[in-house]
Design a protein around this motif. Sequence first.
Motif, PDB file in Angstrom:
ATOM      1  N   LYS A  73       0.820  -1.216   0.000  1.00 40.53           N
ATOM      2  CA  LYS A  73       0.000   0.000   0.000  1.00 40.53           C
ATOM      3  C   LYS A  73       0.852   1.264   0.000  1.00 40.53           C
ATOM      4  O   LYS A  73       0.433   2.307  -0.507  1.00 40.53           O
ATOM      5  CB  LYS A  73      -0.938  -0.002   1.205  1.00 40.53           C
ATOM      6  N   GLU A  74       2.028   1.169   0.567  1.00 39.49           N
ATOM      7  CA  GLU A  74       2.912   2.327   0.659  1.00 39.49           C
ATOM      8  C   GLU A  74       3.901   2.391  -0.503  1.00 39.49           C
ATOM      9  O   GLU A  74       4.605   3.398  -0.659  1.00 39.49           O
ATOM     10  CB  GLU A  74       3.684   2.276   1.981  1.00 39.49           C
ATOM     11  N   PHE A  75       3.937   1.350  -1.315  1.00 44.68           N
ATOM     12  CA  PHE A  75       4.958   1.240  -2.358  1.00 44.68           C
ATOM     13  C   PHE A  75       4.589   2.049  -3.595  1.00 44.68           C
ATOM     14  O   PHE A  75       3.453   2.002  -4.070  1.00 44.68           O
ATOM     15  CB  PHE A  75       5.155  -0.224  -2.753  1.00 44.68           C
TER      16      PHE A  75
ATOM     17  N   ALA B 143       6.125   1.313 -15.668  1.00 43.42           N
ATOM     18  CA  ALA B 143       6.508   0.255 -16.612  1.00 43.42           C
ATOM     19  C   ALA B 143       6.240  -1.133 -16.055  1.00 43.42           C
ATOM     20  O   ALA B 143       6.156  -2.106 -16.821  1.00 43.42           O
ATOM     21  CB  ALA B 143       7.985   0.392 -16.977  1.00 43.42           C
ATOM     22  N   PHE B 144       6.099  -1.254 -14.740  1.00 40.03           N
ATOM     23  CA  PHE B 144       5.899  -2.565 -14.119  1.00 40.03           C
ATOM     24  C   PHE B 144       4.471  -2.753 -13.613  1.00 40.03           C
ATOM     25  O   PHE B 144       4.182  -3.728 -12.929  1.00 40.03           O
ATOM     26  CB  PHE B 144       6.914  -2.758 -12.986  1.00 40.03           C
ATOM     27  N   ALA B 145       3.595  -1.841 -13.957  1.00 39.16           N
ATOM     28  CA  ALA B 145       2.189  -1.948 -13.569  1.00 39.16           C
ATOM     29  C   ALA B 145       1.396  -2.619 -14.688  1.00 39.16           C
ATOM     30  O   ALA B 145       1.827  -2.676 -15.839  1.00 39.16           O
ATOM     31  CB  ALA B 145       1.619  -0.560 -13.293  1.00 39.16           C
ATOM     32  N   GLY B 146       0.223  -3.126 -14.316  1.00 34.36           N
ATOM     33  CA  GLY B 146      -0.715  -3.634 -15.312  1.00 34.36           C
ATOM     34  C   GLY B 146      -0.418  -5.005 -15.877  1.00 34.36           C
ATOM     35  O   GLY B 146      -0.859  -5.329 -16.979  1.00 34.36           O
TER      36      GLY B 146
ATOM     37  N   LYS C 171      21.604 -13.588  -2.299  1.00 36.19           N
ATOM     38  CA  LYS C 171      20.630 -13.204  -3.326  1.00 36.19           C
ATOM     39  C   LYS C 171      19.318 -12.921  -2.597  1.00 36.19           C
ATOM     40  O   LYS C 171      18.701 -13.838  -2.052  1.00 36.19           O
ATOM     41  CB  LYS C 171      20.487 -14.310  -4.366  1.00 36.19           C
ATOM     42  N   ILE C 172      18.919 -11.664  -2.610  1.00 35.51           N
ATOM     43  CA  ILE C 172      17.863 -11.200  -1.703  1.00 35.51           C
ATOM     44  C   ILE C 172      16.610 -10.845  -2.491  1.00 35.51           C
ATOM     45  O   ILE C 172      16.636  -9.987  -3.372  1.00 35.51           O
ATOM     46  CB  ILE C 172      18.367  -9.984  -0.902  1.00 35.51           C
ATOM     47  N   GLU C 173      15.521 -11.501  -2.169  1.00 37.36           N
ATOM     48  CA  GLU C 173      14.243 -11.275  -2.844  1.00 37.36           C
ATOM     49  C   GLU C 173      13.456 -10.181  -2.120  1.00 37.36           C
ATOM     50  O   GLU C 173      13.103 -10.324  -0.948  1.00 37.36           O
ATOM     51  CB  GLU C 173      13.422 -12.566  -2.887  1.00 37.36           C
ATOM     52  N   VAL C 174      13.199  -9.099  -2.857  1.00 32.43           N
ATOM     53  CA  VAL C 174      12.427  -7.973  -2.319  1.00 32.43           C
ATOM     54  C   VAL C 174      11.105  -7.885  -3.073  1.00 32.43           C
ATOM     55  O   VAL C 174      11.092  -7.804  -4.306  1.00 32.43           O
ATOM     56  CB  VAL C 174      13.193  -6.641  -2.472  1.00 32.43           C
TER      57      VAL C 174
ATOM     58  N   PHE D 218      17.199  -0.249  -2.552  1.00 27.68           N
ATOM     59  CA  PHE D 218      17.373  -0.457  -3.995  1.00 27.68           C
ATOM     60  C   PHE D 218      16.013  -0.601  -4.667  1.00 27.68           C
ATOM     61  O   PHE D 218      15.715   0.065  -5.667  1.00 27.68           O
ATOM     62  CB  PHE D 218      18.221  -1.720  -4.211  1.00 27.68           C
ATOM     63  N   ALA D 219      15.156  -1.468  -4.113  1.00 25.65           N
ATOM     64  CA  ALA D 219      13.846  -1.729  -4.713  1.00 25.65           C
ATOM     65  C   ALA D 219      12.961  -0.487  -4.714  1.00 25.65           C
ATOM     66  O   ALA D 219      12.244  -0.215  -5.684  1.00 25.65           O
ATOM     67  CB  ALA D 219      13.156  -2.872  -3.965  1.00 25.65           C
ATOM     68  N   LYS D 220      12.994   0.271  -3.637  1.00 29.14           N
ATOM     69  CA  LYS D 220      12.151   1.464  -3.549  1.00 29.14           C
ATOM     70  C   LYS D 220      12.659   2.571  -4.475  1.00 29.14           C
ATOM     71  O   LYS D 220      11.861   3.327  -5.031  1.00 29.14           O
ATOM     72  CB  LYS D 220      12.103   1.957  -2.102  1.00 29.14           C
ATOM     73  N   THR D 221      13.970   2.659  -4.638  1.00 33.18           N
ATOM     74  CA  THR D 221      14.531   3.684  -5.520  1.00 33.18           C
ATOM     75  C   THR D 221      14.159   3.415  -6.971  1.00 33.18           C
ATOM     76  O   THR D 221      13.774   4.326  -7.714  1.00 33.18           O
ATOM     77  CB  THR D 221      16.065   3.743  -5.371  1.00 33.18           C
ATOM     78  N   VAL D 222      14.245   2.157  -7.379  1.00 39.88           N
ATOM     79  CA  VAL D 222      13.957   1.812  -8.766  1.00 39.88           C
ATOM     80  C   VAL D 222      12.453   1.655  -9.007  1.00 39.88           C
ATOM     81  O   VAL D 222      11.969   1.779 -10.129  1.00 39.88           O
ATOM     82  CB  VAL D 222      14.724   0.530  -9.166  1.00 39.88           C
ATOM     83  N   GLY D 223      11.689   1.370  -7.949  1.00 43.24           N
ATOM     84  CA  GLY D 223      10.236   1.280  -8.055  1.00 43.24           C
ATOM     85  C   GLY D 223       9.734   0.014  -8.720  1.00 43.24           C
ATOM     86  O   GLY D 223       8.767   0.053  -9.478  1.00 43.24           O
ATOM     87  N   ILE D 224      10.366  -1.121  -8.419  1.00 45.12           N
ATOM     88  CA  ILE D 224       9.981  -2.399  -9.034  1.00 45.12           C
ATOM     89  C   ILE D 224       9.346  -3.297  -7.984  1.00 45.12           C
ATOM     90  O   ILE D 224       9.881  -3.459  -6.882  1.00 45.12           O
ATOM     91  CB  ILE D 224      11.191  -3.074  -9.695  1.00 45.12           C
ATOM     92  N   ASP D 225       8.218  -3.892  -8.351  1.00 46.80           N
ATOM     93  CA  ASP D 225       7.403  -4.673  -7.415  1.00 46.80           C
ATOM     94  C   ASP D 225       8.131  -5.873  -6.840  1.00 46.80           C
ATOM     95  O   ASP D 225       8.022  -6.172  -5.657  1.00 46.80           O
ATOM     96  CB  ASP D 225       6.104  -5.126  -8.090  1.00 46.80           C
ATOM     97  N   GLU D 226       8.840  -6.616  -7.676  1.00 49.43           N
ATOM     98  CA  GLU D 226       9.638  -7.770  -7.233  1.00 49.43           C
ATOM     99  C   GLU D 226      10.988  -7.681  -7.893  1.00 49.43           C
ATOM    100  O   GLU D 226      11.087  -7.522  -9.109  1.00 49.43           O
ATOM    101  CB  GLU D 226       8.949  -9.081  -7.607  1.00 49.43           C
TER     102      GLU D 226
END
Length: 468
Positions: A133-135, A140-143, A304-307, A373-381
């Motif tokens: 909800k906060e992400f 490009a990674f939506a839909g 190898k870290i899954e976010v 890293f994940a929040k900066t790039v804005g990618i769901d997984e």
Amino acid sequence: IYAEYGDDSTSMAGWQWRGSEIHTNMNRAWNDTLALFERRNRRLLLQVVLATICWLVVGWYVWDFLTFWYFAGENHFILPPYIDRPKHYWSQHNYVHSLRASVLSFTHGSEHSYKYAQEYFESQKPLFIQSAKEFELHPAFAGIDVPNPPTFYDMVAARMKNLKKNWLEKNWDDFKIEKDKCVAISFVANNSFPHSPVLGIWTDKDLLLESLPAIVAANEKWPLFLKSCHLTAGADNSVFRPPIMSPADYEAKKGLLREFVQSRWNYRSNDYERSWSEDANVLTATLTPGFILQTPADFTLELKIEVIWGRVYILQVDGNHAVLTREGVIQTYAEGTFKGDWLNQAVHSTESEFQWIVTEGHHLRCIEMAERFAKTVGIDEIRVDIFIKKGAPDKAMVNEDSISSGGQYRSHFRHMAEIWAMGHREKLYKLKPTDVPAYAAATDAAYSIPRYGPGNCLLYTSPSPRDS
């Protein structure tokens, strides 16, 4: 023959005897072949044709099985795609997940890995809902079209299909955050994530070969790793090995290095092991060839870290049969055993050889870096790979990232897929207000990577806004 020469074949020259025998057999074979076309032998002809086709098919598969590794450019035997791809896909599928859980319930009662994975998922789910909800998700990674039921590999395939659609319809190239190492390492540097410094990026192979001697001569930290930017699949042999150990070693390997550059320059990535390769190959075929020269990393192992939705779910020890939860629980699997490799039954112990990762706080440092890293790039997984050094948790550094991970997450596969799918299915996320590619985020550039060759290298740091 016998009527003319008798039983004693010695009265006939050796070559004459053999020639007559071959001639007789050829005549017999020819007559038998012609006889197949007679009306009374049509059924036999059909049987012969079908048998021949079957043997040709079997022969082709045997040939392909034995030689695929060679024609794929590998230096060791690997399984061809029609075996390897189903093996990878079904190993993570929900059906196999349920089957293994059932077997372990029978053999281990309530104390088994799949039950623990379920409990971990249930405890983490509310936290991941809040995180989703906060992400802020990059457009490009939506839909994506969420598969039903979702499996991890099916989610990756849906993402690749969506990214290919973005490229073909909008010319969006956000896939480069993984598929182009030049872009990925630039993102890391532009956001001051700790990493091994890069001595240069080249988009001209001749300029690379011309400029290497001076760069190698001036270098002080060894070894040096030359990597192909446009090759990221595990089977691509994208790194020159063994690395350059010294100026003298460079001189000795100059010919081999030139061959490597020439062969990798025209090669295009083919992730044939994965079920999403058809869509991913379309994207990687668009990449401009390039190379990076990178200094070494001082590390003990790689995590190898899954976010997912900006929150770490698990951390996997690279090259070893071990997984850590974000709470610091270590699961180790007995390598080479039916229970460990096939049933995915783990051992939970504070005496694991990897306990120092938790004791020294490495997992907490890596969680912080990977989530940022994940929040900066804005990618769901996204999978963020981080080097760590025993005894020095502050020395953690980013190696690379993946948006199409083929990692083996064992009993966690099903739950990771559900967490990922849930955010899309219920549209929990917020769209990130941006009109530039995901890899263009630049919050604090650590240094400027030298770039050589044609093309607008500023695209790595200052892309032009695009239509949304």
